[in-house]
Design a protein around this motif. Structure first.
Motif, PDB file in Angstrom:
ATOM      1  N   LEU A 267       0.825  -1.206   0.000  1.00  0.00           N
ATOM      2  CA  LEU A 267       0.000   0.000   0.000  1.00  0.00           C
ATOM      3  C   LEU A 267       0.860   1.257   0.000  1.00  0.00           C
ATOM      4  N   GLN A 268       1.940   1.221   0.754  1.00  0.00           N
ATOM      5  CA  GLN A 268       2.789   2.401   0.879  1.00  0.00           C
ATOM      6  C   GLN A 268       3.479   2.757  -0.429  1.00  0.00           C
ATOM      7  N   ALA A 269       3.633   1.747  -1.316  1.00  0.00           N
ATOM      8  CA  ALA A 269       4.258   1.997  -2.613  1.00  0.00           C
ATOM      9  C   ALA A 269       3.259   2.483  -3.656  1.00  0.00           C
ATOM     10  N   ALA A 270       1.983   2.497  -3.317  1.00  0.00           N
ATOM     11  CA  ALA A 270       0.937   2.879  -4.258  1.00  0.00           C
ATOM     12  C   ALA A 270       0.501   4.323  -4.020  1.00  0.00           C
ATOM     13  N   ASP A 271      -0.383   4.802  -4.897  1.00  0.00           N
ATOM     14  CA  ASP A 271      -0.901   6.168  -4.759  1.00  0.00           C
ATOM     15  C   ASP A 271      -2.128   6.129  -3.854  1.00  0.00           C
ATOM     16  N   ILE A 272      -1.890   5.794  -2.591  1.00  0.00           N
ATOM     17  CA  ILE A 272      -2.962   5.609  -1.612  1.00  0.00           C
ATOM     18  C   ILE A 272      -2.631   6.407  -0.360  1.00  0.00           C
ATOM     19  N   LEU A 273      -3.572   7.251   0.047  1.00  0.00           N
ATOM     20  CA  LEU A 273      -3.421   7.998   1.290  1.00  0.00           C
ATOM     21  C   LEU A 273      -4.010   7.163   2.419  1.00  0.00           C
ATOM     22  N   LEU A 274      -3.125   6.592   3.245  1.00  0.00           N
ATOM     23  CA  LEU A 274      -3.558   5.793   4.390  1.00  0.00           C
ATOM     24  C   LEU A 274      -3.817   6.713   5.568  1.00  0.00           C
ATOM     25  N   THR A 275      -4.978   6.570   6.200  1.00  0.00           N
ATOM     26  CA  THR A 275      -5.313   7.419   7.334  1.00  0.00           C
ATOM     27  C   THR A 275      -5.841   6.571   8.484  1.00  0.00           C
ATOM     28  N   GLU A 276      -5.878   7.179   9.642  1.00  0.00           N
ATOM     29  CA  GLU A 276      -6.578   6.568  10.763  1.00  0.00           C
ATOM     30  C   GLU A 276      -8.085   6.644  10.498  1.00  0.00           C
ATOM     31  N   PRO A 277      -8.901   5.912  11.259  1.00  0.00           N
ATOM     32  CA  PRO A 277     -10.355   6.047  11.095  1.00  0.00           C
ATOM     33  C   PRO A 277     -10.777   7.510  11.232  1.00  0.00           C
ATOM     34  N   LEU A 278     -11.748   7.916  10.430  1.00  0.00           N
ATOM     35  CA  LEU A 278     -12.187   9.307  10.404  1.00  0.00           C
ATOM     36  C   LEU A 278     -13.476   9.487  11.191  1.00  0.00           C
ATOM     37  N   GLY A 279     -13.649  10.664  11.770  1.00  0.00           N
ATOM     38  CA  GLY A 279     -14.918  11.006  12.388  1.00  0.00           C
ATOM     39  C   GLY A 279     -16.010  11.060  11.339  1.00  0.00           C
ATOM     40  N   TYR A 280     -17.267  11.064  11.784  1.00  0.00           N
ATOM     41  CA  TYR A 280     -18.377  11.011  10.829  1.00  0.00           C
ATOM     42  C   TYR A 280     -18.366  12.194   9.875  1.00  0.00           C
ATOM     43  N   LEU A 281     -18.200  13.399  10.378  1.00  0.00           N
ATOM     44  CA  LEU A 281     -18.247  14.578   9.519  1.00  0.00           C
ATOM     45  C   LEU A 281     -17.064  14.623   8.556  1.00  0.00           C
ATOM     46  N   GLN A 282     -15.913  14.115   8.995  1.00  0.00           N
ATOM     47  CA  GLN A 282     -14.750  14.041   8.109  1.00  0.00           C
ATOM     48  C   GLN A 282     -14.987  12.997   7.006  1.00  0.00           C
ATOM     49  N   MET A 283     -15.511  11.829   7.412  1.00  0.00           N
ATOM     50  CA  MET A 283     -15.780  10.764   6.439  1.00  0.00           C
ATOM     51  C   MET A 283     -16.842  11.198   5.437  1.00  0.00           C
ATOM     52  N   LEU A 284     -17.864  11.894   5.916  1.00  0.00           N
ATOM     53  CA  LEU A 284     -18.915  12.372   5.033  1.00  0.00           C
ATOM     54  C   LEU A 284     -18.354  13.362   4.015  1.00  0.00           C
ATOM     55  N   GLY A 285     -17.455  14.222   4.469  1.00  0.00           N
ATOM     56  CA  GLY A 285     -16.831  15.171   3.552  1.00  0.00           C
ATOM     57  C   GLY A 285     -15.996  14.483   2.494  1.00  0.00           C
ATOM     58  N   VAL A 286     -15.209  13.486   2.906  1.00  0.00           N
ATOM     59  CA  VAL A 286     -14.379  12.748   1.956  1.00  0.00           C
ATOM     60  C   VAL A 286     -15.253  12.010   0.947  1.00  0.00           C
ATOM     61  N   MET A 287     -16.309  11.349   1.424  1.00  0.00           N
ATOM     62  CA  MET A 287     -17.174  10.579   0.532  1.00  0.00           C
ATOM     63  C   MET A 287     -17.928  11.483  -0.440  1.00  0.00           C
ATOM     64  N   SER A 288     -18.426  12.602   0.049  1.00  0.00           N
ATOM     65  CA  SER A 288     -19.253  13.464  -0.794  1.00  0.00           C
ATOM     66  C   SER A 288     -18.471  14.080  -1.951  1.00  0.00           C
ATOM     67  N   LYS A 289     -17.144  14.149  -1.824  1.00  0.00           N
ATOM     68  CA  LYS A 289     -16.314  14.741  -2.881  1.00  0.00           C
ATOM     69  C   LYS A 289     -15.609  13.679  -3.729  1.00  0.00           C
ATOM     70  N   ALA A 290     -15.799  12.402  -3.411  1.00  0.00           N
ATOM     71  CA  ALA A 290     -15.101  11.331  -4.126  1.00  0.00           C
ATOM     72  C   ALA A 290     -15.755  11.066  -5.483  1.00  0.00           C
ATOM     73  N   ARG A 291     -14.965  10.557  -6.430  1.00  0.00           N
ATOM     74  CA  ARG A 291     -15.514  10.154  -7.737  1.00  0.00           C
ATOM     75  C   ARG A 291     -16.141   8.769  -7.651  1.00  0.00           C
ATOM     76  N   LEU A 292     -15.656   7.955  -6.725  1.00  0.00           N
ATOM     77  CA  LEU A 292     -16.206   6.624  -6.553  1.00  0.00           C
ATOM     78  C   LEU A 292     -15.849   6.108  -5.174  1.00  0.00           C
ATOM     79  N   VAL A 293     -16.583   5.081  -4.743  1.00  0.00           N
ATOM     80  CA  VAL A 293     -16.343   4.427  -3.457  1.00  0.00           C
ATOM     81  C   VAL A 293     -16.105   2.947  -3.712  1.00  0.00           C
ATOM     82  N   LEU A 294     -15.045   2.408  -3.126  1.00  0.00           N
ATOM     83  CA  LEU A 294     -14.799   0.961  -3.119  1.00  0.00           C
ATOM     84  C   LEU A 294     -14.931   0.498  -1.678  1.00  0.00           C
ATOM     85  N   THR A 295     -15.778  -0.494  -1.421  1.00  0.00           N
ATOM     86  CA  THR A 295     -16.064  -0.817  -0.018  1.00  0.00           C
ATOM     87  C   THR A 295     -16.626  -2.217   0.138  1.00  0.00           C
TER      88      THR A 295
END
Length: 386
Positions: A267-295
């Protein structure tokens, strides 16, 4: 009821997905004109205390009246411990009903204690089925529905599932989706990803207008427990990050599995931003601006549908078929080629447009409140509230 015009509904919350489901219910009960008293029990099933605090604060959930402090354990130990600690609370509070949400161990554990003491069980988000009995959540869903007095469903197919299992139709109420209540109420407060990732040097290119980013989450045992399955998934995800950079908030359990298998370097060699778990409002902001979700998360399948964002579900099935039939969700499993094809199509064509499912309008909790009051004959006490 303890008081003629007051209904006591003991609400149970246990793991992070429960927080978003209980919040609008607590708010709706507060607005009942005093007709509903809703003490809150937190089982402590979710072991991230800091994240629990962040979610409670952000969603306006009051501090629990009781915190059982169960913590992490095997399914059997955790379920048993919740039951042992919940029983004396039930004896002390003597509620008119116990309300449980979702499908985690806290849901079935507290429902079992209640029904054996002849306290009616109210299940919010009932009737969802993946028909995959290898998922612990599926067992929790089926059993909780069988012992519930009132069952509130998010989509019409859930009623058909319950009828096939012999649940009386008069116990089932189609009210909409409380998760979407929370999303709609909080979307204006969502934290912009630029603010969330302001301290991350590699985050700037996530916001390039012509490229954007994808949001990734993984936590299902079927995806993360087997090192071979996990390695293949991470290789595919790393490859996809060459097409679109990814934000990957790491569930603590997932991080542990990746580290134990020695796969973090992929993962560290890829174009992936690894983060700690996000609060709800932070996660909502990230999701609402994403082009797609993989889950592999059920909740994100619903939230991405509500937001109109293409979702690629890394599972062989879903208990939320409406997100596929009407929403933006596509089930791909873990086959690398299938994942690549669907993601490439989304990046080229924009993916499924989808539409907002019926009654996902932000008022599900109000409907639940009104059914509860009618159930116990106190609807007149909230006539002024509406």
């Amino acid at each position: 009821m303890g008081q003629e015009s007051r209904l006591t509904v003991l609400c149970v919350v246990g793991a992070r997905p429960n927080f978003m489901k209980i919040a609008p219910l607590i708010h709706a009960f507060r607005d009942s004109g005093g007709a509903i008293d809703a003490p809150l029990v937190h089982t402590g099933q979710h072991y991230d205390a800091a994240m629990k605090g962040a979610f409670f604060e952000q969603l306006g959930i009051p501090e629990p009246d009781v915190d059982l402090g169960v913590g992490s354990a095997s399914h059997a130990v955790q379920t048993a411990e919740i039951m042992l600690r919940f029983e004396p609370v039930l004896d002390e509070l003597q509620p008119d009903a116990v309300l449980v949400v979702g499908d985690v161990n806290s849901t079935i554990a507290c429902a079992l204690v209640a029904v054996k003491k002849s306290v009616p069980v109210v299940h919010v988000e009932a009737g969802l089925r993946s028909y995959d009995r290898d998922m612990p959540e599926e067992i929790n869903r089926v059993l909780t529905d069988q012992i519930s007095e009132l069952l509130f469903i998010t989509e019409r197919s859930a009623r058909d599932n319950l009828q096939r299992e012999g649940v009386a139709v008069e116990r089932v109420h189609f009210v909409g989706n409380v998760m979407i209540d929370t999303l709609r109420a909080n979307l204006p407060r969502a934290v912009d990803p630029r603010e969330t990732f302001a301290a991350e040097p590699m985050a700037e290119h996530l916001f390039e207008a012509d490229r954007g980013y994808g949001l990734l989450t993984l936590h299902r045992p079927s995806n993360v427990d087997d090192p071979q399955v996990l390695a293949a998934l991470l290789d595919t995800i790393s490859e996809l990050s060459r097409q679109i950079p990814l934000v990957f908030p790491l569930h603590p359990r997932t991080r542990g599995k990746i580290e134990a298998a020695g796969l973090m370097s992929r993962l560290q060699a890829a174009d992936i931003l690894l983060t700690e778990p996000l609060g709800y409002l932070q996660m909502l902001g990230v999701m609402s601006k994403a082009r797609l979700v993989l889950t592999d998360s059920g909740g994100l399948q619903e939230e991405s549908t509500a937001l109109g964002i293409p979702c690629v579900t890394l599972r062989e099935n879903t208990e939320r078929p409406i997100t596929v039939e009407q929403g933006t969700n596509t089930i791909v499993g873990t086959d690398p080629e299938r994942i690549r094809l669907v993601v490439t199509d989304i990046l080229q064509s924009g993916g499924k447009a989808g539409r907002i499912p019926e009654l996902w309008d932000g008022r599900a909790a109000e409907r639940i409140r009104d059914v509860l009051l009618t159930w116990r004959g106190c609807s007149s006490s909230v006539a002024a509230v509406g």
